[in-house]
Design a protein around this motif. Structure first.
Motif: not given
Length: 161
Positions: A113, A116-121, A124, A127, A131
């Motif tokens: 998780e 996943a939070a770092r990938i959102k930063t 697009k 990511g 992702s």
């Protein structure tokens, strides 16, 4: 003019007006003033060129520190987290009880998780690619957990028989 100057043939590549007659009227004071004026103009041109180049360098440095460095930091953190997950995943296979398995699985899913939070930063474009890989890893972790769970269930049944 002397007689020898008149007798010489004219050179078609040289101007008909001599250097002395063209600039002879200006004088030493005028020549010095013109020389210092040209030097001053060249200094101003060099300063303007340097200002433009340094301004461009500042813009590029701002772009690098504003966009590239944070992206590199996030990618290094992702690499670190992924290596920690890869190193911790075999520990699930060595679990001797359901509680140990659940504890290790919960830790791995928590780390997943965080990834996943770092990938959102990230942007697009990047990511989405990362992702997809992270989702594959999460699926593999769930499959691994299911396999270990089945192995422990079989071991528990074997002990009761």
């Amino acid at each position: 003019m002397s007689a020898s100057m008149k007798d010489r043939p004219k050179n078609r590549f040289l101007p008909s007006v001599s250097f002395r007659s063209a600039f002879g009227r200006i004088g030493v004071k005028g020549r010095l003033f013109a020389a210092f004026g040209i030097i001053g103009l060249m200094t101003i041109a060099a300063a303007a060129t340097a200002w433009l180049m340094f301004n461009n360098t500042g813009v590029q440095l701002g772009r690098i520190t504003g966009e590239a460095v944070p992206g590199m930091r996030v990618s290094l953190e992702l690499a670190r987290d992924a290596s920690e997950i890869s190193a911790a995943a075999p520990a699930i296979m060595g679990a001797q009880s359901q509680t140990e398995r659940k504890t290790q699985t919960a830790e791995l899913l928590r780390r997943q998780e965080e990834i996943a939070a770092r990938i959102k930063t990230l942007t697009k474009e990047h990511g989405a690619k990362i992702s997809a890989v992270a989702d594959e890893i999460k699926g593999a972790l769930v499959n691994l957990d299911d396999s270990v769970n089945a192995r422990l269930d079989i071991a528990d049944r074997t002990e009761t028989i």
